[in-house]
Motif scaffolding. Sequence first.
Motif, short mmCIF file in Angstrom:
data_model
loop_
_atom_site.label_atom_id
_atom_site.label_comp_id
_atom_site.label_asym_id
_atom_site.label_seq_id
_atom_site.Cartn_x
_atom_site.Cartn_y
_atom_site.Cartn_z
N PRO A 1 15.01 10.65 6.05
CA PRO A 1 15.64 9.19 6.20
C PRO A 1 14.67 8.26 6.69
N GLU A 2 14.84 7.00 6.14
CA GLU A 2 14.00 5.98 6.21
C GLU A 2 12.78 5.98 5.57
N ARG A 3 12.62 6.62 4.51
CA ARG A 3 11.62 7.05 3.70
C ARG A 3 11.36 5.91 2.55
N LEU A 4 12.57 5.54 2.09
CA LEU A 4 12.55 4.86 1.04
C LEU A 4 12.54 3.33 1.26
N ALA A 5 11.58 2.47 0.85
CA ALA A 5 11.40 1.01 1.17
C ALA A 5 12.36 0.25 0.23
N ILE A 6 12.27 0.72 -0.83
CA ILE A 6 12.96 -0.06 -2.30
C ILE A 6 13.15 0.92 -3.54
N VAL A 7 14.40 1.00 -4.02
CA VAL A 7 14.58 1.86 -5.15
C VAL A 7 14.77 0.72 -6.44
N VAL A 8 14.01 0.66 -7.31
CA VAL A 8 14.24 -0.22 -8.57
C VAL A 8 14.96 0.59 -9.51
N LEU A 9 16.09 0.15 -10.01
CA LEU A 9 16.70 0.42 -11.25
C LEU A 9 16.52 -0.34 -12.24
N GLU B 1 5.32 4.61 6.69
CA GLU B 1 6.38 5.63 6.66
C GLU B 1 7.16 5.73 5.43
N GLN B 2 7.04 4.58 4.49
CA GLN B 2 8.08 4.45 3.49
C GLN B 2 7.56 4.31 2.11
N MET B 3 7.91 4.68 1.16
CA MET B 3 7.55 4.77 -0.28
C MET B 3 8.53 3.88 -1.31
N SER B 4 8.16 3.56 -2.47
CA SER B 4 8.84 3.02 -3.43
C SER B 4 9.11 3.86 -4.50
N GLY C 1 0.78 -1.34 0.00
CA GLY C 1 -0.02 0.14 0.02
C GLY C 1 0.77 1.08 -0.05
N ARG C 2 2.27 1.22 -0.37
CA ARG C 2 3.03 2.29 -0.13
C ARG C 2 2.86 3.05 -1.47
N THR C 3 3.26 4.45 -1.40
CA THR C 3 3.07 5.26 -2.63
C THR C 3 4.16 5.12 -3.28
N VAL C 4 4.06 5.10 -4.89
CA VAL C 4 5.23 4.68 -5.81
C VAL C 4 5.47 6.05 -6.44
N LEU D 1 2.66 12.81 1.95
CA LEU D 1 1.25 13.25 2.42
C LEU D 1 0.22 11.95 2.23
N ASN D 2 0.37 11.20 0.81
CA ASN D 2 -0.62 10.28 0.66
C ASN D 2 -0.25 9.00 0.89
N LEU D 3 0.55 8.73 2.03
CA LEU D 3 1.00 7.21 2.52
C LEU D 3 -0.25 7.14 3.29
N PRO D 4 -0.68 6.07 3.38
CA PRO D 4 -1.56 5.25 4.05
C PRO D 4 -1.39 5.52 5.83
N GLU D 5 -2.21 5.59 6.57
CA GLU D 5 -2.03 5.48 7.96
C GLU D 5 -1.05 4.25 8.51
N GLY D 6 0.00 4.67 9.25
CA GLY D 6 0.87 3.65 9.79
C GLY D 6 1.85 3.49 8.77
#
Length: 310
Positions: A191-199, A157-160, A118-121, A150-155
């Motif tokens: 800090p700690e906002r990135l879950a994964i970065v896909v190149l 903290e990270q995005m992809s 459910g993380r923002t991409v 701002l658009n992350l679901p409640e709970g």
Amino acid sequence: MAQTYEQILTDRSRFYQMRGRRPQNQPKNDAAAQDTKVRELREALGPLSVRSLKFCTDACLRRYLEARNWNVDKAHKMLEETLKWRSTFKPEEIRWHEVAHEGETGKVSKANFHDRLGRTVLIMRPGKQNTASLEGNIRHLVYLMENAILNLPEGQEQMSWLIDFNGWSLNTNVPIKTARDIIYILQNHYPERLAIVVLYSPPRIFEAFWKVVKYFVDKKTNEKIRFVYPNNKDSVELMKKFFDAENLPSEFGGKATMKYDHEEFSRLMTQDDIKTTKFWGFDSNPNHDTNGYSKDQVVAKTLSLASPAT
């Protein structure tokens, strides 16, 4: 007499307790210890302005502590630097109509889907780089980072991040200085906002650029960066783990069709700007942004910037 296995474990535990250390396989009350450090960090910060207090939630403090291995002093220094940066850069005050020209080609945009958690991409297309402005590129990316948060679901903290290398070349690549400054801001102020970065499927020539840039990337961030290739089994499994193929664009090995529409994206960002204004409490009138523009004025200004010149 030979000791039993249980006796060995007991003696080992006592030894570490006497040394003031804890063996790795011994449980501890992590939650309580972390809560204590969050309180210590908050006390170290002292009185905060209304805006800084809004930013410094417990979740925020935890991210800074995590980024500094739960060292309160180091996390305090890091967070103080962020608060200084935010007081001058004012990322929460950037509005889409101010950076819309940077996004005309869709070089960075928020996806219309989420990852499996459910993380923002955020989708990046470095091959569509359209300006050489250091400040413009940074403000555009910071705006989208703030919007994604701002658009992350409640709970959550990270995005992809998904990075599409179609059309990329050294000619379209951002300068090393821009890349370095962007990495610094992301690592130190998000800090700690990135879950994964896909190149995704980077060309061989990208390796030369990466060899220089990777020296600016800290260990924690580097561990989240994945080079993904469509014909590699492990890469395919990785994408399945994080993304639903039905939502994932074909550019990343999925089944969905993705086409960036700058005018439509501008409408969505303008709507989110109203949400941003309300969240930060800039204006008692929810129909005005931080600069006093009405919602209709912002929409009109944004669309005028989004439309190609005739």
